[in-house]
Design a protein around this motif. Structure first.
Motif, mmCIF file in Angstrom:
data_model
loop_
_atom_site.group_PDB
_atom_site.id
_atom_site.type_symbol
_atom_site.label_atom_id
_atom_site.label_comp_id
_atom_site.label_asym_id
_atom_site.label_seq_id
_atom_site.Cartn_x
_atom_site.Cartn_y
_atom_site.Cartn_z
ATOM 1 N N TRP A 97 42.482 12.343 52.376
ATOM 2 C CA TRP A 97 43.634 11.926 53.178
ATOM 3 C C TRP A 97 44.610 13.092 53.284
ATOM 4 N N ILE A 98 44.792 13.572 54.520
ATOM 5 C CA ILE A 98 45.584 14.773 54.775
ATOM 6 C C ILE A 98 46.884 14.384 55.479
ATOM 7 N N GLY A 99 48.006 14.910 54.990
ATOM 8 C CA GLY A 99 49.310 14.608 55.562
ATOM 9 C C GLY A 99 49.809 15.699 56.498
ATOM 10 N N TYR A 100 50.340 15.285 57.635
ATOM 11 C CA TYR A 100 50.909 16.194 58.628
ATOM 12 C C TYR A 100 52.302 15.699 59.010
ATOM 13 N N ASN A 101 53.037 16.554 59.691
ATOM 14 C CA ASN A 101 54.323 16.132 60.253
ATOM 15 C C ASN A 101 54.401 16.599 61.701
ATOM 16 N N THR A 102 54.402 15.656 62.629
ATOM 17 C CA THR A 102 54.465 15.982 64.057
ATOM 18 C C THR A 102 55.841 15.719 64.654
ATOM 19 N N ASP A 103 56.794 15.280 63.823
ATOM 20 C CA ASP A 103 58.138 14.955 64.330
ATOM 21 C C ASP A 103 58.801 16.156 64.991
ATOM 22 N N GLY A 104 58.819 17.273 64.280
ATOM 23 C CA GLY A 104 59.508 18.457 64.789
ATOM 24 C C GLY A 104 58.868 18.998 66.054
ATOM 25 N N ALA A 105 57.534 19.081 66.040
ATOM 26 C CA ALA A 105 56.821 19.572 67.218
ATOM 27 C C ALA A 105 57.050 18.648 68.403
ATOM 28 N N GLY A 133 64.066 12.287 56.843
ATOM 29 C CA GLY A 133 62.749 12.814 57.132
ATOM 30 C C GLY A 133 62.634 13.422 58.512
ATOM 31 N N ALA A 134 63.202 12.764 59.524
ATOM 32 C CA ALA A 134 63.139 13.303 60.884
ATOM 33 C C ALA A 134 63.926 14.600 60.986
ATOM 34 N N ALA A 135 65.091 14.652 60.329
ATOM 35 C CA ALA A 135 65.906 15.866 60.350
ATOM 36 C C ALA A 135 65.147 17.041 59.745
ATOM 37 N N ILE A 191 73.759 19.486 69.964
ATOM 38 C CA ILE A 191 74.132 18.546 68.908
ATOM 39 C C ILE A 191 73.039 17.490 68.817
ATOM 40 N N ILE A 192 72.413 17.370 67.634
ATOM 41 C CA ILE A 192 71.259 16.481 67.477
ATOM 42 C C ILE A 192 71.583 15.417 66.432
ATOM 43 N N GLN A 193 71.570 14.163 66.845
ATOM 44 C CA GLN A 193 71.855 13.030 65.977
ATOM 45 C C GLN A 193 70.518 12.490 65.455
ATOM 46 N N THR A 194 70.266 12.600 64.142
ATOM 47 C CA THR A 194 68.951 12.231 63.598
ATOM 48 C C THR A 194 68.986 11.005 62.685
ATOM 49 N N THR A 195 70.135 10.352 62.530
ATOM 50 C CA THR A 195 70.208 9.164 61.678
ATOM 51 C C THR A 195 69.853 7.923 62.500
ATOM 52 N N ASN A 196 69.867 6.751 61.848
ATOM 53 C CA ASN A 196 69.605 5.507 62.578
ATOM 54 C C ASN A 196 70.886 4.809 63.022
ATOM 55 N N VAL A 197 72.009 5.507 62.940
ATOM 56 C CA VAL A 197 73.282 4.936 63.390
ATOM 57 C C VAL A 197 73.228 4.714 64.906
ATOM 58 N N GLY A 198 73.590 3.512 65.328
ATOM 59 C CA GLY A 198 73.559 3.172 66.748
ATOM 60 C C GLY A 198 72.304 2.447 67.181
ATOM 61 N N MET A 199 71.361 2.295 66.249
ATOM 62 C CA MET A 199 70.131 1.578 66.555
ATOM 63 C C MET A 199 70.414 0.074 66.634
ATOM 64 N N ARG A 200 69.663 -0.622 67.492
ATOM 65 C CA ARG A 200 69.800 -2.070 67.537
ATOM 66 C C ARG A 200 69.624 -2.668 66.145
ATOM 67 N N ILE A 222 67.890 10.873 68.439
ATOM 68 C CA ILE A 222 66.488 10.479 68.279
ATOM 69 C C ILE A 222 66.311 8.964 68.269
ATOM 70 N N VAL A 223 67.414 8.205 68.187
ATOM 71 C CA VAL A 223 67.323 6.750 68.327
ATOM 72 C C VAL A 223 66.903 6.428 69.755
ATOM 73 N N TYR A 224 65.966 5.494 69.919
ATOM 74 C CA TYR A 224 65.500 5.140 71.262
ATOM 75 C C TYR A 224 65.602 3.642 71.558
ATOM 76 N N GLN A 225 66.129 2.868 70.625
ATOM 77 C CA GLN A 225 66.395 1.460 70.886
ATOM 78 C C GLN A 225 67.834 1.164 70.491
ATOM 79 N N PRO A 226 68.791 1.175 71.427
ATOM 80 C CA PRO A 226 68.633 1.281 72.878
ATOM 81 C C PRO A 226 68.358 2.726 73.313
ATOM 82 N N ILE A 227 67.846 2.864 74.522
ATOM 83 C CA ILE A 227 67.502 4.199 75.005
ATOM 84 C C ILE A 227 68.761 5.045 75.216
ATOM 85 N N GLU A 228 69.849 4.409 75.682
ATOM 86 C CA GLU A 228 71.128 5.123 75.747
ATOM 87 C C GLU A 228 72.025 4.573 74.652
#
Length: 281
Positions: A97-105, A133-135, A191-200, A222-228
């Motif tokens: 079992w191999i771990g990768y991170n595709t978030d940044g890419a 983790g996303a940050a 300016i990049i917001q990477t927390t879950n603040v503002g998520m539904r 990076i929050v997408y629910q809501p999209i805006e």
């Protein structure tokens, strides 16, 4: 061969990853399924991971809050995941079992698609809000892309310092408070917001005030629910360019799918379809 793929995290019952990867399977002409494997905080994480690993999965995604917690249960990490210290994609290879991170890419690809001009100025000033983790993935990919000034604003200084240590000699990073970030916001080009603040369901919440933001800035969430999010709504009202979080979701999934199947599928109109779903159209 029918692929068996999935997602672990909490909460994830309403994740759009099954829709995305079913689209990928269809486009690639492959049979398979992508399931939600929600692991609640009161569940035994070890027991649930062992169950998944023994259930003939070919691979799975990992989302909050388990991107670091999954690491001890893997046989190997690729170099990027090891440097980041977080995993969002796991691949079964030769019974390992191999771990990768595709978030940044995924984030970088989405940003470059909409704002290629910022990649011509690697000396621009970037502010990363949050140190999860996303940050970690985003910071590492920005540093690897050659950006030389990436500051981090976070409530907990130690978490931000840990991320900054992975930046290398060419990347300069200051760790600042959220209050200081808001006050000095005009300094930053991205300016990049990477927390879950503002998520539904907390859609009116914002992590910092944008009062001092430059109207020439690019503001990303990076929050997408809501999209805006409210964060992006306020940025748009002040004249900034905005970058929506669903692009990272889609592109990081594209990279994960390629790791599982060795096929890079075209997105075609999936980004618009995903936006329509998120907006309830």
């Amino acid at each position: 061969m029918a692929y068996k793929l999935g997602l672990i995290g909490y909460p994830v019952k309403h994740s759009l990853s099954p829709w995305i990867h079913q689209q990928f399977l269809t486009k690639a002409g492959l049979a398979g399924e992508y399931s939600i494997e929600e692991i609640a905080p009161n569940d035994s994480f070890k027991q649930e991971v062992e169950r998944i690993k023994s259930s003939q999965f070919d691979g799975f995604n990992v989302t909050v809050p388990y991107k670091k917690q999954i690491i001890p249960y893997l046989d190997h990490l690729d170099k990027q995941a090891q440097a980041i210290g977080a995993v969002n994609t796991v691949v079964r290879q030769n019974k390992k079992w191999i771990g990768y991170n595709t978030d940044g890419a995924g984030y970088i690809t989405g940003l470059k698609h909409y704002y290629p001009s910022i990649f011509a100025n690697k000396q621009c000033s970037i502010l990363l809000i949050g140190a999860g983790g996303a940050a970690r993935g985003i910071f590492h990919s920005l540093a690897a892309a050659g950006f030389t000034r990436i500051d981090i604003a976070n409530r907990t200084r130690s978490s931000a310092e840990n991320i900054a240590a992975s930046g290398g000699r060419k990347t300069k990073t200051s760790i600042i408070t959220l209050k200081d970030a808001a006050y000095h916001l005009s300094y930053y080009d991205l300016i990049i917001q990477t927390t879950n603040v503002g998520m539904r369901p907390n859609v009116r919440d914002t992590v910092i005030s944008l009062e001092h933001m430059s109207k020439d800035a690019i503001v990303s969430d990076i929050v997408y629910q809501p999209i805006e999010t409210e964060f992006l709504h306020q940025a748009g009202k002040k004249g900034a360019s905005v970058h929506y979080g669903h692009t990272m979701l889609l592109y990081q999934a594209q990279y994960a799918f390629e790791l599982w199947t060795s096929k890079k599928v075209p997105l075609d109109d999936m980004e618009q379809q995903l936006q329509n779903i998120l907006e309830g159209r």
